[in-house]
Scaffold this motif. Structure first.
Motif, PDB file in Angstrom:
ATOM      1  N   ALA A  97       2.329   1.741  -3.486  1.00 12.25           N
ATOM      2  CA  ALA A  97       1.330   2.260  -4.423  1.00 12.25           C
ATOM      3  C   ALA A  97       1.084   3.748  -4.195  1.00 12.25           C
ATOM      4  O   ALA A  97       0.957   4.524  -5.154  1.00 12.25           O
ATOM      5  N   LYS A  98       1.055   4.159  -2.947  1.00 11.93           N
ATOM      6  CA  LYS A  98       0.842   5.569  -2.619  1.00 11.93           C
ATOM      7  C   LYS A  98       1.997   6.424  -3.135  1.00 11.93           C
ATOM      8  O   LYS A  98       1.792   7.504  -3.697  1.00 11.93           O
ATOM      9  N   GLU A  99       3.215   5.950  -2.964  1.00  9.71           N
ATOM     10  CA  GLU A  99       4.378   6.689  -3.440  1.00  9.71           C
ATOM     11  C   GLU A  99       4.397   6.763  -4.968  1.00  9.71           C
ATOM     12  O   GLU A  99       4.780   7.780  -5.541  1.00  9.71           O
ATOM     13  N   MET A 100       3.975   5.689  -5.620  1.00  5.51           N
ATOM     14  CA  MET A 100       3.940   5.699  -7.090  1.00  5.51           C
ATOM     15  C   MET A 100       2.882   6.684  -7.589  1.00  5.51           C
ATOM     16  O   MET A 100       3.086   7.336  -8.617  1.00  5.51           O
ATOM     17  N   GLU A 101       1.768   6.798  -6.865  1.00 11.61           N
ATOM     18  CA  GLU A 101       0.759   7.786  -7.244  1.00 11.61           C
ATOM     19  C   GLU A 101       1.321   9.204  -7.133  1.00 11.61           C
ATOM     20  O   GLU A 101       1.061  10.036  -7.999  1.00 11.61           O
ATOM     21  N   LYS A 102       2.084   9.470  -6.099  1.00 11.00           N
ATOM     22  CA  LYS A 102       2.694  10.789  -5.914  1.00 11.00           C
ATOM     23  C   LYS A 102       3.658  11.099  -7.058  1.00 11.00           C
ATOM     24  O   LYS A 102       3.733  12.231  -7.533  1.00 11.00           O
ATOM     25  N   GLU A 103       4.414  10.102  -7.470  1.00  8.97           N
ATOM     26  CA  GLU A 103       5.392  10.287  -8.533  1.00  8.97           C
ATOM     27  C   GLU A 103       4.716  10.588  -9.875  1.00  8.97           C
ATOM     28  O   GLU A 103       5.259  11.314 -10.703  1.00  8.97           O
ATOM     29  N   SER A 104       3.538  10.003 -10.083  1.00  6.99           N
ATOM     30  CA  SER A 104       2.878  10.189 -11.371  1.00  6.99           C
ATOM     31  C   SER A 104       2.162  11.554 -11.475  1.00  6.99           C
ATOM     32  O   SER A 104       1.757  11.947 -12.556  1.00  6.99           O
ATOM     33  N   LEU A 105       2.007  12.246 -10.357  1.00 10.53           N
ATOM     34  CA  LEU A 105       1.342  13.557 -10.385  1.00 10.53           C
ATOM     35  C   LEU A 105       2.256  14.653 -10.790  1.00 10.53           C
ATOM     36  O   LEU A 105       3.243  14.874 -11.019  1.00 10.53           O
ATOM     37  N   ARG A 114       0.831  -1.212   0.000  1.00  7.56           N
ATOM     38  CA  ARG A 114       0.000   0.000   0.000  1.00  7.56           C
ATOM     39  C   ARG A 114       0.861   1.255   0.000  1.00  7.56           C
ATOM     40  O   ARG A 114       0.551   2.225  -0.697  1.00  7.56           O
TER      41      ARG A 114
END
Length: 89
Positions: free
Chosen positions: A81-89, A78
């Motif tokens: 996944a949260k860190e990857m979401e931050k990177e994609s923003l 989890r």
């Protein structure tokens, strides 16, 4: 890609269940042996109950981990996944 991930999750769950079944089989076999030793050497005092209870608590928590708390992704997954979401923003 998703099929591979589903396979890995299923494999992980199957391995966890198999590990629990091995743990349970060893628990039963060893405790039967302890009962036989206790009854044949000191039938007036049932000391086998203490390892039976202690180890039984461990088996219980192992089963909880396998069947109750393994439904979703782990904390590490989890967080990743949260860190990857931050990177994609």
């Amino acid at each position: 890609m998703e099929n591979q991930e589903a396979y890995q999750r299923a494999k992980k769950r199957a391995e966890a269940k198999f590990g629990l079944y091995i743990h349970l089989a060893v628990y039963i076999a060893v405790n039967i042996l302890l009962i036989v030793i206790n009854v044949s050497t000191a039938p007036e005092h049932f000391w086998f109950i203490w390892p039976l209870i202690g180890w039984g608590i461990g088996v219980f928590f192992h089963a909880l981990n396998v069947f109750v708390f393994s439904g979703g992704p782990s904390l590490k997954e989890r967080m990743l996944a949260k860190e990857m979401e931050k990177e994609s923003l």
